[in-house]
Design a protein around this motif. Structure first.
Motif, short mmCIF file in Angstrom:
data_model
loop_
_atom_site.label_atom_id
_atom_site.label_comp_id
_atom_site.label_asym_id
_atom_site.label_seq_id
_atom_site.Cartn_x
_atom_site.Cartn_y
_atom_site.Cartn_z
N TYR A 120 0.81 -1.22 0.00
CA TYR A 120 0.00 0.00 0.00
C TYR A 120 0.84 1.27 0.00
O TYR A 120 0.48 2.27 -0.62
N PHE A 121 1.94 1.24 0.72
CA PHE A 121 2.85 2.40 0.82
C PHE A 121 4.27 1.88 0.74
O PHE A 121 4.65 0.99 1.50
N ASP A 122 5.05 2.44 -0.17
CA ASP A 122 6.40 1.92 -0.39
C ASP A 122 7.41 2.35 0.67
O ASP A 122 8.52 1.85 0.70
N SER A 123 7.02 3.30 1.54
CA SER A 123 7.92 3.73 2.60
C SER A 123 7.12 4.48 3.67
O SER A 123 5.99 4.92 3.43
N ILE A 124 7.75 4.62 4.82
CA ILE A 124 7.11 5.39 5.90
C ILE A 124 7.01 6.86 5.49
O ILE A 124 6.06 7.56 5.86
N GLU A 125 7.97 7.33 4.70
CA GLU A 125 7.95 8.71 4.21
C GLU A 125 6.74 8.97 3.33
O GLU A 125 6.07 10.00 3.46
#
Length: 190
Positions: free
Chosen positions: A50-55
């Protein structure tokens, strides 16, 4: 929406809510992707679908928060005090309807002090600076006698930092009673 699409959207929302909750409680630097996955009830691997990084997750939350702040918050008002009354009342009404709004508000305020954010987010934050926007309105109210005399920057800060602190209390402690809008407006009233 298909059952699969509905399930994906529910997972996405769970990730956003978990991320937001952790970012406002632990800070951007103190939050780990594994913490978010655990709170959302999924594996880290699934979260990365869903999201490739915490950023990326953090940026999406800040962008989401700012999308609701455009126009701070009522484009039409009768006078300066009316702007502050309507804006503040609108904020608290939105928070009563959905506590997620209070958490987004806290996230933006924390992001405004975070120097490690990407420049794109920093620029978005500058465009939504409610204190700077309020200075002109305060000066206008001082000229017409509806707003107390004093340094317009300090008055804007006293007003919005009071609102901000109260919203942060509501975000972190949902049982805190809601204030009356005029308590804040009285900070400015002549």
């Amino acid at each position: 929406m298909t059952k699969r699409a509905d399930q994906k959207e529910k997972r996405r929302q769970a990730i956003l809510k978990a991320g937001l909750s952790l970012f406002i409680r632990k800070g951007y630097e103190g939050t780990k992707i594994s913490d978010i996955a655990e709170m959302a009830g999924m594996s880290v691997g699934l979260l990365y679908h869903y999201f490739d990084s915490i950023e990326t997750l953090h940026e999406e939350l800040v962008t989401l928060a700012l999308s609701g702040r455009t126009g701070q918050y009522f484009p039409e008002y009768d006078n300066s005090l009316d702007y502050f009354r309507k804006s503040t009342n609108h904020l608290f009404e939105m928070i009563k309807a959905d506590s997620f709004v209070a958490e987004l508000f806290v996230l933006v305020n924390k992001a405004e002090r975070n120097e490690s954010l990407p420049n794109e987010i920093k620029e978005k934050l500058k465009l939504n600076d409610v204190i700077t926007t309020s200075i002109t309105l305060i000066e206008e109210g001082q000229r017409d006698g509806s707003i107390r005399k004093g340094n317009s920057v300090a008055l804007a800060m006293a007003y919005w930092l009071s609102v901000q602190a109260y919203i942060e209390m509501l975000a972190l402690n949902p049982d805190v009673p809601y204030p009356e809008t005029d308590w804040f407006v009285d900070i400015l009233k002549a």
